[in-house]
Design a protein around this motif. Sequence first.
Motif, PDB file in Angstrom:
ATOM      1  N   GLU A 155       0.838  -1.203   0.000  1.00 45.73           N
ATOM      2  CA  GLU A 155       0.000   0.000   0.000  1.00 45.73           C
ATOM      3  C   GLU A 155       0.875   1.257   0.000  1.00 45.73           C
ATOM      4  N   GLU A 156       1.917   1.253   0.828  1.00 48.76           N
ATOM      5  CA  GLU A 156       2.816   2.415   0.882  1.00 48.76           C
ATOM      6  C   GLU A 156       3.626   2.543  -0.409  1.00 48.76           C
ATOM      7  N   LEU A 165       2.646   1.628  -3.323  1.00 48.85           N
ATOM      8  CA  LEU A 165       1.718   2.134  -4.339  1.00 48.85           C
ATOM      9  C   LEU A 165       1.605   3.653  -4.270  1.00 48.85           C
ATOM     10  N   LEU A 166       1.593   4.189  -3.052  1.00 45.21           N
ATOM     11  CA  LEU A 166       1.528   5.643  -2.898  1.00 45.21           C
ATOM     12  C   LEU A 166       2.765   6.313  -3.493  1.00 45.21           C
ATOM     13  N   HIS A 167       3.944   5.743  -3.223  1.00 44.71           N
ATOM     14  CA  HIS A 167       5.184   6.282  -3.801  1.00 44.71           C
ATOM     15  C   HIS A 167       5.164   6.169  -5.321  1.00 44.71           C
ATOM     16  N   THR A 168       4.675   5.040  -5.821  1.00 49.79           N
ATOM     17  CA  THR A 168       4.621   4.823  -7.269  1.00 49.79           C
ATOM     18  C   THR A 168       3.679   5.808  -7.941  1.00 49.79           C
ATOM     19  N   GLU A 169       2.499   5.985  -7.360  1.00 47.40           N
ATOM     20  CA  GLU A 169       1.521   6.908  -7.941  1.00 47.40           C
ATOM     21  C   GLU A 169       2.039   8.345  -7.930  1.00 47.40           C
ATOM     22  N   ALA A 170       2.711   8.726  -6.843  1.00 51.17           N
ATOM     23  CA  ALA A 170       3.279  10.081  -6.763  1.00 51.17           C
ATOM     24  C   ALA A 170       4.336  10.283  -7.845  1.00 51.17           C
ATOM     25  N   GLU A 189       2.657  10.559 -11.298  1.00 53.46           N
ATOM     26  CA  GLU A 189       2.001  11.858 -11.459  1.00 53.46           C
ATOM     27  C   GLU A 189       3.016  12.937 -11.825  1.00 53.46           C
ATOM     28  N   SER A 239      11.152  12.277  -6.857  1.00 50.19           N
ATOM     29  CA  SER A 239      10.085  11.337  -6.521  1.00 50.19           C
ATOM     30  C   SER A 239      10.510   9.897  -6.820  1.00 50.19           C
ATOM     31  N   LYS A 274      10.942   6.730  -3.992  1.00 51.01           N
ATOM     32  CA  LYS A 274      10.418   5.373  -4.171  1.00 51.01           C
ATOM     33  C   LYS A 274      11.534   4.348  -4.006  1.00 51.01           C
TER      34      LYS A 274
END
Length: 278
Positions: free
Chosen positions: A143-144, A146-151, A154, A202, A206
Motif C-alpha cells: 500500500e505504501e 503504491l503511494l510512492h509509485t503513484e506520486a 504523477e 520522486s 520510491k
Amino acid sequence: MKNIISAFLLLTGSLLCAQSSKTEAIYNQILLIDNKLMCDSPDSNIELIAQIESLSTKLEEIKFRLDQELKTDGDKTYNTISSGFPTDEELKRVEKLPEGEQRAFWAKIEAKQMQTEKAIASNSLKFQNEKDSLRKIGAVYHEELLLHTEASIEVHYAAMKVISDRRQEIYETCMENDSLSNYGKQQIVQSQIQFCASVSPSMLNKIKFELSHLKQNISLHKRLIVIELIEFSLLSEEDILSQNAALLELNEVEILSQFIDSYKNMFDVLPGYHGNRE
C-alpha cells in the motif's frame, strides 16, 4: 508501521540472518543514494551506474546457476509434496502382485495419505496466525509502495507534458537548413536536465523506500515459502530448509533483481543515458 515491523522481527528474526551469503554480499554492495541525481553533471553518476549494472550482472549469473541446479536436482518441492504417492515403477510392480497383496499395498498408501492429510490440516492451523500476520505486513508495504509509485507517475506525466511542449517550441524556432542549430541542441540538453531534476526526486523517494524494506521483504517471502512447504510435507523445518536451499535462494535473487531493475530504470531520466542521447 513501526509496530508492524516490530511484530515482523519477532516472528521472523532468525530468518533475517538466514539470507544466503551471496545475496547478502550483493545487498551490502548497494551504494547509498544521494538526495538527488546529478542531472546537470552526468559524469557524477558514472560510478553509481556502473556499480548497479555490475550487481545486475552478478544477480543474473546467480539466477542462471540456481535455475540449472534446480533442473539438475529435480523439483524437490514437488518431490516433497508427492512423496506419499507411488511412483510409476511401483505401480507397474504392483500390477504383477496377487490381488491380496495389491489390496494390502493400496491400504498402506491410503493410510499414508490420510496421515499426510491430517498433518497438512494440523500444520495449516498451526501456522495460520503467522501467515496472516506476514501477509498483513506485506499488504501494508505494498500500500505504501503504491503511494510512492503513484506520486512518481504523477510527477513524471506532468514533467513529460512540459518537456514535450518545450521541445516542440525549440524545433519550431531553432531550425537552420533543415537541422537543429547548435543553440537549439543546447536547449534540448537543458530541457533534459530540467526534466531529470523534476522527476528524479520522486523516483529517488520510491527507490529509497524499497531499499529500506528490502531485507524485510526477502525474509517475509522466504518465511511464507517455508511455511507453505511445511504445510504440505511430513518433513521437519530443518529438512525443508536443507532440501529447498536453491529454491529459497532463487526467491531472494528474484526480489533483489526486481529492486535493481527499479534502480536502473531511474537512470533513464539522466541526460545522455542510453536512449536519451541526442
